[in-house]
Design a protein around this motif. Structure first.
Motif, mmCIF file in Angstrom:
data_model
loop_
_atom_site.group_PDB
_atom_site.id
_atom_site.type_symbol
_atom_site.label_atom_id
_atom_site.label_comp_id
_atom_site.label_asym_id
_atom_site.label_seq_id
_atom_site.Cartn_x
_atom_site.Cartn_y
_atom_site.Cartn_z
ATOM 1 N N TRP A 121 -14.116 -11.013 21.444
ATOM 2 C CA TRP A 121 -14.035 -12.319 20.792
ATOM 3 C C TRP A 121 -15.271 -13.161 21.084
ATOM 4 O O TRP A 121 -15.739 -13.909 20.230
ATOM 5 C CB TRP A 121 -12.773 -13.033 21.259
ATOM 6 N N ASP A 122 -15.810 -13.026 22.293
ATOM 7 C CA ASP A 122 -17.000 -13.792 22.656
ATOM 8 C C ASP A 122 -18.198 -13.416 21.792
ATOM 9 O O ASP A 122 -19.057 -14.250 21.494
ATOM 10 C CB ASP A 122 -17.336 -13.584 24.134
ATOM 11 N N MET A 158 -10.571 -16.950 12.026
ATOM 12 C CA MET A 158 -10.739 -15.678 12.732
ATOM 13 C C MET A 158 -9.795 -15.587 13.921
ATOM 14 O O MET A 158 -9.244 -14.526 14.225
ATOM 15 C CB MET A 158 -12.186 -15.535 13.210
ATOM 16 N N ASP A 159 -9.588 -16.712 14.586
ATOM 17 C CA ASP A 159 -8.680 -16.771 15.731
ATOM 18 C C ASP A 159 -7.270 -16.353 15.334
ATOM 19 O O ASP A 159 -6.611 -15.579 16.036
ATOM 20 C CB ASP A 159 -8.683 -18.198 16.297
ATOM 21 N N TRP A 160 -6.792 -16.847 14.191
ATOM 22 C CA TRP A 160 -5.453 -16.504 13.716
ATOM 23 C C TRP A 160 -5.341 -15.028 13.348
ATOM 24 O O TRP A 160 -4.236 -14.457 13.395
ATOM 25 C CB TRP A 160 -5.083 -17.368 12.513
ATOM 26 N N CYS A 161 -6.441 -14.408 12.988
ATOM 27 C CA CYS A 161 -6.417 -12.994 12.603
ATOM 28 C C CYS A 161 -6.370 -12.063 13.810
ATOM 29 O O CYS A 161 -5.931 -10.916 13.693
ATOM 30 C CB CYS A 161 -7.653 -12.653 11.755
ATOM 31 N N GLN A 180 -1.886 -11.878 21.998
ATOM 32 C CA GLN A 180 -1.024 -12.692 22.842
ATOM 33 C C GLN A 180 0.413 -12.190 22.858
ATOM 34 O O GLN A 180 1.129 -12.385 23.843
ATOM 35 C CB GLN A 180 -1.062 -14.157 22.373
ATOM 36 N N ALA A 181 0.839 -11.534 21.801
ATOM 37 C CA ALA A 181 2.175 -10.926 21.805
ATOM 38 C C ALA A 181 2.258 -9.880 22.913
ATOM 39 O O ALA A 181 3.270 -9.794 23.638
ATOM 40 C CB ALA A 181 2.475 -10.300 20.447
ATOM 41 N N ILE A 182 1.202 -9.084 23.054
ATOM 42 C CA ILE A 182 1.137 -8.092 24.138
ATOM 43 C C ILE A 182 1.086 -8.801 25.482
ATOM 44 O O ILE A 182 1.775 -8.427 26.435
ATOM 45 C CB ILE A 182 -0.089 -7.194 23.954
ATOM 46 N N ASN A 183 0.279 -9.837 25.547
ATOM 47 C CA ASN A 183 0.104 -10.586 26.795
ATOM 48 C C ASN A 183 1.413 -11.173 27.293
ATOM 49 O O ASN A 183 1.817 -10.977 28.446
ATOM 50 C CB ASN A 183 -0.930 -11.697 26.562
ATOM 51 N N GLN A 230 -1.601 -21.063 19.611
ATOM 52 C CA GLN A 230 -2.447 -21.180 18.423
ATOM 53 C C GLN A 230 -2.613 -22.627 17.952
ATOM 54 O O GLN A 230 -3.658 -22.986 17.407
ATOM 55 C CB GLN A 230 -1.861 -20.342 17.278
ATOM 56 N N VAL A 231 -1.597 -23.438 18.165
ATOM 57 C CA VAL A 231 -1.640 -24.819 17.679
ATOM 58 C C VAL A 231 -2.335 -25.756 18.667
ATOM 59 O O VAL A 231 -2.987 -26.728 18.272
ATOM 60 C CB VAL A 231 -0.213 -25.328 17.384
#
Length: 199
Positions: free
Chosen positions: A177-178, A145-148, A154-157, A105-106
């Motif tokens: 997302w696209d 929106m990305d943070w939401c 990504q936790a699943i990933n 995220q960062v």
């Protein structure tokens, strides 16, 4: 094609040709996401604007082509980014997954979203000033929106998906997302910007 050939071909796509697979998938799904968003826009315009111009009701293939080009440019970054994360932050423990999510995220999210906005602007022929103004107005919304959305995905990933399938998983999540990217980039654009002649 025999059943014995298909598994071998698929294995090559996700091993020897993984970079190509990830890049083409990224490009294709960005284009499909834009197609979904354009379809929504066209249906909305037809419903709400009885006297709308033909331009507002026609599909913009050049716009979809630009989205696909951005996907080709950003696909390799996604490919190598997940290899980097798995190499320097190995494992699927809760602590390691949190580190990967925060780093994603960062570092990756600002790079991807910023590159998307600026890259589309370049392909549209915007001037440097117009492109920077566009970035300043849209990046905060996109990043929020990305943070939401992405930390959970990504936790699943990082917990359940094998490393060689990470980009493929992300690309399919990215299909939705696209459409968001396309909405922020094009549907949130002020009318005065939409009148600019683009490629």
């Amino acid at each position: 094609m025999s059943s014995s050939v298909l598994p071998s071909f698929v294995r090559k796509l996700f091993s020897k040709y993984l970079l190509i697979t990830n890049t083409v998938t990224c490009s294709s799904l960005l284009a499909i996401g834009d197609a979904i968003e354009q379809t929504r826009e066209i249906r909305r315009n037809r419903k709400n604007e009885s006297h709308a111009s033909k331009h507002h009701h026609s599909y913009n293939w050049k716009r979809t082509g630009r989205m696909a080009c951005i996907g080709l440019a950003l696909g390799p970054f996604n490919h190598y980014w997940y290899f980097f994360l798995d190499r320097f932050l190995p494992g699927t423990s809760g602590k390691m997954v949190i580190k990967k999510i925060l780093l994603d995220q960062v570092v990756a999210a600002p790079f991807f979203n910023g590159s998307f906005i600026l890259g589309i602007g370049v392909l549209e022929g915007k001037s440097l000033t117009e492109n920077l103004d566009n970035f300043k107005s849209k990046f905060p919304t996109l990043y929020l929106m990305d943070w939401c959305i992405w930390p959970v995905a990504q936790a699943i990933n990082f917990t359940f998906i094998p490393s060689y399938l990470r980009v493929t998983y992300v690309n399919f999540i990215t299909l939705g997302w696209d459409a968001v990217l396309s909405f922020v980039q094009f549907d949130m654009t002020p009318k005065k910007d939409k009148d600019i002649k683009i490629l």
